[in-house]
Design a protein around this motif. Structure first.
Motif, short mmCIF file in Angstrom:
data_model
loop_
_atom_site.label_atom_id
_atom_site.label_comp_id
_atom_site.label_asym_id
_atom_site.label_seq_id
_atom_site.Cartn_x
_atom_site.Cartn_y
_atom_site.Cartn_z
N ASP A 1 78.65 120.30 57.25
CA ASP A 1 79.31 119.75 56.19
C ASP A 1 79.92 118.65 56.79
OD1 ASP A 1 80.23 119.66 53.16
OD2 ASP A 1 81.96 119.96 54.04
N HIS B 1 75.53 121.85 45.79
CA HIS B 1 76.46 122.33 44.84
C HIS B 1 75.78 123.69 43.82
CE1 HIS B 1 79.37 122.37 41.69
NE2 HIS B 1 78.42 122.03 40.72
N SER C 1 75.13 126.88 45.87
CA SER C 1 76.74 127.29 46.17
C SER C 1 76.73 128.46 44.91
CB SER C 1 77.82 126.54 46.24
OG SER C 1 77.73 125.78 47.34
N TYR D 1 76.04 132.06 45.76
CA TYR D 1 76.79 132.73 46.89
C TYR D 1 78.11 133.47 46.33
CZ TYR D 1 73.29 130.72 49.92
OH TYR D 1 72.15 130.30 50.65
N LYS E 1 85.78 126.81 46.93
CA LYS E 1 84.79 125.67 47.77
C LYS E 1 85.79 125.27 48.87
CE LYS E 1 82.65 121.09 47.22
NZ LYS E 1 83.18 121.01 48.74
N LYS F 1 82.39 127.05 53.87
CA LYS F 1 81.59 127.74 52.76
C LYS F 1 80.41 126.99 52.54
CE LYS F 1 80.84 129.51 48.26
NZ LYS F 1 81.18 129.97 46.89
N ASP F 2 80.60 125.42 52.61
CA ASP F 2 79.52 124.67 52.37
C ASP F 2 78.76 124.37 53.56
OD1 ASP F 2 80.30 123.98 49.69
OD2 ASP F 2 81.47 122.09 50.27
N VAL G 1 76.38 127.48 53.55
CA VAL G 1 75.44 127.28 52.54
C VAL G 1 74.29 126.38 53.04
CG1 VAL G 1 74.90 126.45 50.15
CG2 VAL G 1 76.84 127.72 50.63
#
Length: 396
Positions: free
Chosen positions: A9, A87, A90, A93, A98, A102-103, A106
């Motif tokens: 990210d 986005h 996500s 999940y 956010k 996490k990003d 993903v």
């Protein structure tokens, strides 16, 4: 050990990396500064987990440029996911929160399960330069448009007749406004002296411009509030537009010189409607490598000139405008198609046929642009320039 997947990210000052195995278990989660030593250490630590790593990242340039360059220089496969795709993914999940971690997770998981992501590659130096130059040109043109609009607003507030009579994108009217901005000042000078003043500054059609300005001045004898200060602003804005015009002209020369060095220059510019600037923007938007897209259909979809199906149940054949595409490339396809109907008989015939079928102007241009994608694709594939009569027809 089996292969692993690492998602980054990307950010301006820091990135977050998460590495997962084939079951989705996190093997590493780390925040790293956007500096070479820390990025190299991250690469080393991930490779210690497994020699076979596939990387994913959510930016293709800007703040992610250093990280991408390091990975590619070490022969690491890097795939790109757009921010919108991340986005939307996500939502599937667990959890509504956010975070960068996490990003990144993903991204890693999407790289693990998807097979349709675009790989990032070391770019052609010429294409990279054209991306920079055409991006700078777009900024300058946008600045010029905003400045011209401000100039029009200020001039209208004190001298609306002159604003209506001048094309403020041309050098002559800008030169006039840099010297004289009010009706009274123009009347004091007179037509002949204004014409001489303009000629001394190499303004074309000085006589016609002077006559237009004096006619507007004779129709307004009222001095409006704030005229003196507004006249100063008009003078400044006219100078700014002139300077921006010069900068655009200079960068156009740089774009042409760099574009001519590309191997496909003759092929691209042979296409009706694709001149120096639009051709350079086409290269900047696509990277010049058609193999990335695989087929002309994918190129058309990426450029936003192919309709997207919207079928459901018994409803079929329902098409809509695409929502995910490269706006810059669509502008190249659309504008070049618009220019081509003025100079290419074949393009004009296709446009007229689409209009006769009941399509609106914009729809007909988009249909023409879609046809032209197939043509430019074939030209680049075969390495030949555009000809009005296809080679097969000539041989027959």
């Amino acid at each position: 050990m089996a292969a692993i997947w690492a998602g980054i990210d990307a950010g301006k000052t820091h990135h977050h990396c998460v590495a997962i195995d084939e079951s989705g278990r996190r093997l590493l989660s780390r925040r790293v500064a956007n500096d070479e030593p820390e990025l190299l250490q991250l690469l080393s630590d991930v490779l210690e987990l497994c020699d076979e790593v596939t990387w994913g990242i959510d930016l293709a340039d800007g703040g992610a440029a250093l990280a991408i360059a390091i990975l590619l220089n070490h022969d690491q496969p890097v795939l790109y996911l757009s921010g919108r795709a991340i986005h939307r993914a996500s939502e599937g999940y667990r959890g509504e929160g956010k975070t960068d971690a996490k990003d990144a997770a993903v991204i890693a998981d999407q790289v693990r399960i998807r097979r349709d992501l675009h790989p990032l590659r070391t770019g052609d130096e010429t294409v990279t330069d054209l991306k920079i130059l055409t991006g700078r040109r777009m900024d300058l043109v946008a600045d010029r448009t905003r400045t011209v609009n401000r100039l029009r607003a200020q001039l209208t507030s004190i001298f609306p007749g002159l604003e209506r009579g001048l094309d403020l994108t041309n050098t002559g009217p800008l030169t006039l406004l840099a010297g004289y901005q009010t009706p009274a000042a123009l009347r004091r000078l007179g037509t002949k002296r204004l014409e001489t003043w303009l000629r001394n500054r190499s303004v074309r059609n000085a006589e016609q411009l002077a006559e237009t300005a004096l006619q507007a001045a004779e129709r307004q004898h009222t001095s409006l509030p704030g005229e003196k200060l507004t006249a100063q602003l008009v003078h400044t804005l006219a100078k700014e537009v002139t300077a921006l015009n010069q900068q655009v002209a200079e960068i156009d020369k740089l774009i042409e010189a760099r574009f001519r060095q590309h191997r496909d220059f003759e092929v691209i510019t042979s296409m009706p409607g694709l001149g120096i600037i639009l051709g350079a923007e086409f290269l900047a938007a696509t990277g010049g490598d058609m193999a990335i897209f695989g087929t002309p259909d994918r190129l058309a979809g990426f450029g936003g000139v192919a309709p997207a199906p919207r079928d459901s149940g018994k409803i079929s054949g329902n098409l809509r405008r695409p929502q995910r595409y490269n706006r810059r490339l669509q502008r190249v396809f659309y504008t070049s198609a618009l220019f081509s109907i003025r100079h290419c008989e074949e393009s004009r015939r296709i446009y007229d046929r689409k209009r006769a079928e009941g399509k609106r102007h914009t729809q007909a241009i988009l249909a023409l642009a879609r046809r032209r994608v197939n043509v430019i694709w074939a030209l680049l594939r075969d390495g030949r320039t555009y000809e009005v009569v296809p080679p097969a027809a000539l041989a027959a």
